[in-house]
Enzyme design. Structure first.
Site, PDB file in Angstrom:
ATOM      1  CG  HIS A 140      -1.972  -0.981   1.238  1.00  0.00           C
ATOM      2  ND1 HIS A 140      -3.090  -0.839   2.011  1.00  0.00           N
ATOM      3  CD2 HIS A 140      -2.130  -2.148   0.569  1.00  0.00           C
ATOM      4  CE1 HIS A 140      -3.897  -1.871   1.825  1.00  0.00           C
ATOM      5  NE2 HIS A 140      -3.325  -2.682   0.958  1.00  0.00           N
TER       6      HIS A 140
ATOM      7  CD  GLU B 166      -2.170   4.240   3.210  1.00  0.00           C
ATOM      8  OE1 GLU B 166      -3.346   4.494   3.497  1.00  0.00           O
ATOM      9  OE2 GLU B 166      -1.855   3.398   2.329  1.00  0.00           O
TER      10      GLU B 166
END
Length: 142
Positions: A47, A49
Site C-alpha cells: 500500500h 502508506e
C-alpha cells in the site's frame, strides 16, 4: 497532498488503484513517498502508506516518526493505520473516505482505540480531487 495526488495518478497509469502517500518531516520536507503497488508486486502489503513509512524510516534511520505527518489520498485501512500507530506518526491527513475498509472513522476508528497513542486525523483534505481520481479509475475499468 499535491504530491500524494501525483503519486496516485502514477499508480493509476500503472494499472493500480490510485492511492498515493507522503510522509512529511517537521520542516515540510518529504521524507518518504509511496503509491499503491499491490498488483505489480503481487503483495497485499504494498500500500502507498506502507511504502512511504518504510522509506521515511530508512531515511531517518529509525522506526520513530514522532514529528512527522502522513498525507494520503484515501483513508487508511487497518494495516496502514496500524503502521501509523507503530511509527508514532502524530498527524494523519487523508483525502477520500473508504467505506469498505477505512480505519479512521468510516468502518472503525483505530486511532480512537486505547493503544496509548492517538494521532490527530484530518479527513477530507482535497477530497473532491482524491475521490475523482478513484472514480475515474474505476469507470475506465468497467
Amino acid at each position: 497532498m499535491d504530491r500524494a495526488l501525483a503519486l496516485a495518478r502514477e499508480a493509476a497509469a500503472a494499472g493500480e488503484i490510485p492511492v498515493g502517500c507522503v510522509v512529511v518531516g517537521p520542516d515540510g520536507e518529504i521524507l518518504g513517498e509511496g503509491r499503491n503497488r499491490r498488483e505489480s508486486g503481487a503483495d497485499a502489503t504494498a500500500h502507498a502508506e506502507m511504502e512511504a513509512i518504510r522509506q521515511a524510516c530508512r531515511r531517518r534511520g529509525s522506526w520513530r516518526l514522532e514529528d512527522c505527518a502522513l498525507v494520503v489520498t484515501l483513508e487508511p485501512c487497518p494495516m496502514c493505520a496500524g503502521a501509523v500507530l507503530n511509527a508514532r506518526i502524530p498527524t494523519v491527513g487523508y483525502g477520500a473516505r473508504e467505506a469498505k475498509s477505512g480505519s479512521c472513522g468510516s468502518v472503525i476508528d483505530l486511532f480512537f482505540e486505547n493503544y496509548g497513542f492517538q494521532p490527530r486525523v484530518y479527513g477530507g483534505v482535497k477530497e473532491t480531487e482524491c475521490a475523482a481520481e478513484l472514480k475515474r479509475f474505476f469507470e475506465q475499468r468497467r
